[in-house]
Design an enzyme around this catalytic site. Structure first.
Site, PDB file in Angstrom:
ATOM      1  N   SER A   1       0.020  78.816 -14.131  1.00 18.18           N
ATOM      2  CA  SER A   1       1.646  79.121 -14.486  1.00 18.18           C
ATOM      3  C   SER A   1       2.264  77.796 -14.095  1.00 18.18           C
ATOM      4  CB  SER A   1       1.656  80.084 -13.210  1.00 18.18           C
ATOM      5  OG  SER A   1       2.969  80.550 -13.289  1.00 18.18           O
ATOM      6  N   THR A   2       2.991  77.756 -13.319  1.00 20.09           N
ATOM      7  CA  THR A   2       3.930  76.411 -12.889  1.00 20.09           C
ATOM      8  C   THR A   2       3.169  75.337 -13.107  1.00 20.09           C
ATOM      9  OG1 THR A   2       5.179  77.944 -11.596  1.00 20.09           O
ATOM     10  CG2 THR A   2       5.603  75.365 -11.659  1.00 20.09           C
TER      11      THR A   2
ATOM     12  N   HIS B   1       1.381  81.620 -18.038  1.00 21.48           N
ATOM     13  CA  HIS B   1       2.680  82.246 -17.745  1.00 21.48           C
ATOM     14  C   HIS B   1       3.896  81.571 -18.725  1.00 21.48           C
ATOM     15  CE1 HIS B   1       1.119  83.968 -13.524  1.00 21.48           C
ATOM     16  NE2 HIS B   1       0.792  84.504 -14.606  1.00 21.48           N
TER      17      HIS B   1
ATOM     18  N   MET C   1       2.111  79.286  -9.247  1.00 19.19           N
ATOM     19  CA  MET C   1       2.535  80.123  -7.818  1.00 19.19           C
ATOM     20  C   MET C   1       2.212  81.390  -7.954  1.00 19.19           C
ATOM     21  SD  MET C   1       4.736  79.362  -5.317  1.00 19.19           S
ATOM     22  CE  MET C   1       5.469  80.268  -3.825  1.00 19.19           C
TER      23      MET C   1
ATOM     24  N   ASP D   1      -1.541  85.635  -9.089  1.00 16.71           N
ATOM     25  CA  ASP D   1      -1.795  86.426 -10.279  1.00 16.71           C
ATOM     26  C   ASP D   1      -3.512  86.075 -10.535  1.00 16.71           C
ATOM     27  OD1 ASP D   1      -1.938  88.153 -12.623  1.00 16.71           O
ATOM     28  OD2 ASP D   1      -1.047  86.384 -13.848  1.00 16.71           O
TER      29      ASP D   1
END
Length: 371
Positions: A183-184, A209, A302, A305
């Site tokens: 993600s991030t 993401h 973050m 998930d």
């Protein structure tokens, strides 16, 4: 608790006003300045010392990319890019992430109520994440010195470079499948892993993401950098060694078996863990379908998930690796995977691909060493 202090940089007075209002409505943050161009922003940053800045991708006088490169080289700080939903916007945004921006939000068309509501949710959430992110100084590599040219003697042939390659992966590349969740900060972390893989590496399936409109440009960029082929996943296609498949923004990616082959499934559906695509969906299918032939990699991001499904992968016999805290932009998803008991190894980002290839060669048996 001290509020997160934000400077907004955008050439549109309307967008500056909108973002300032959104930020100031939050109890834990405040907009301490709004600049119409990077030159004004530079003085604001120097005088106000913000915690986070939001930065428009394309602006007059000095565009967002040039400004970001200077900022991350001289005074690194958390930056959230505000991007346009165009092919050009996607390409520039990916460049911004490469330079060190923490994340980005897509700028909706003004006047669309749902788009404004979504922008409000996304920008405030990503400012919160950015305020806690690990940012690093941008290091521009020095140009390699040019060796002097020595003229060849008459009749001499120029020396030929002898390629040095590891033992081929052979059958293992058709048996194993690598699954990556991020993600991030994950666009660059995933790039770091993929560019180090040889052309005969096992198939790679990736959930990053990312919203619709950006994953195609991301896949094209990686395809130009990697020895393996990289593309957006297409529903029903065979999953082949030497290829990486990226979940399209706004769709879930999973793996299924069709006879002796693995195939990609790209499906719409409800968000899982607030994400679409979701790492939970991809890793859950890996546990059910691929089992002990799966390798899971959890990169920076973050939230949680994919943590539960990664534990399911390990319980099914998969070998799993998590990125360590020091090399993560945000140590959320790896931390949750480690806490769930899902990981066999915790490694710095730069060591993940080399470790993975060593693991494959060590566990593949004598077939790997045939030439």
């Amino acid at each position: 608790m001290a509020k997160t202090r934000v400077v907004v940089v955008d050439d549109s007075a309307l967008v500056r006003s909108l973002l300032s209002e959104i930020i100031n409505r939050q109890p834990d943050m405040e907009c301490i300045g709004a600049a119409a161009d990077p030159y004004v922003a530079r003085e604001m940053i120097r005088n106000l010392n913000p915690d986070v800045i939001t930065l428009d991708v394309e602006m007059p006088r000095m565009d967002g990319i040039d400004f970001l490169a200077k900022l991350m080289r001289l005074r690194p700080m958390p930056v959230v890019m505000v991007s346009t939903l165009t092919e050009r916007g996607a390409e520039v945004t990916l460049k911004a992430l490469e330079l060190g921006a923490v994340d980005f939000v897509a700028k909706p068309r003004i006047g669309i109520t749902d788009g404004m509501r979504q922008l409000s949710i996304e920008i405030t959430e990503k400012i919160r994440i950015a305020s806690r992110a690990h940012v690093h100084k941008l290091v521009v590599p020095a140009a390699a010195p040019t060796a002097p040219t020595v003229p060849a003697a008459a009749g001499d042939e120029p020396p030929r470079a002898r390629p040095v390659t590891a033992a081929p992966l052979g059958r293992v590349s058709t048996e194993k499948v690598i699954f990556i969740g991020a993600s991030t900060g994950g666009t660059e972390a995933t790039r770091e892993v993929l560019v180090a893989l040889p052309p005969d590496a096992p198939a790679v399936m990736i959930t990053q993401h990312m919203p619709p409109g950006f994953t195609r440009s991301y896949a094209l960029r990686l395809d130009g950098l990697c020895k393996i082929s990289v593309a957006e996943a297409v529903d029903g296609q065979r999953v082949l060694p030497g290829h990486a498949y990226i979940a399209p923004g706004g769709f879930h990616l999973s793996v299924e078996r069709s006879g002796a082959n693995y195939i990609a499934r790209v499906r719409d559906g409800e968000a899982v863990n607030r994400h679409k695509p979701s790492v939970e969906v991809l890793f859950g299918s890996a546990a059910r379908v691929v089992g002990r032939n799966a390798i899971g990699i959890m990169l920076t991001g973050m939230g949680a998930d994919g943590a539960r499904a990664m534990r399911e992968m390990r319980d099914a016999g998969a070998y799993n690796v998590a990125q360590d805290e020091d090399s993560c932009v945000v140590f959320g998803m790896p931390r949750e995977a480690i806490a769930a008991g899902a990981c066999d190894q915790i490694l710095p980002l730069k060591q993940i691909a080399p470790h993975l290839m060593s693991y494959l060669r060590e566990t593949a048996g004598p077939l790997l060493h045939r030439v």
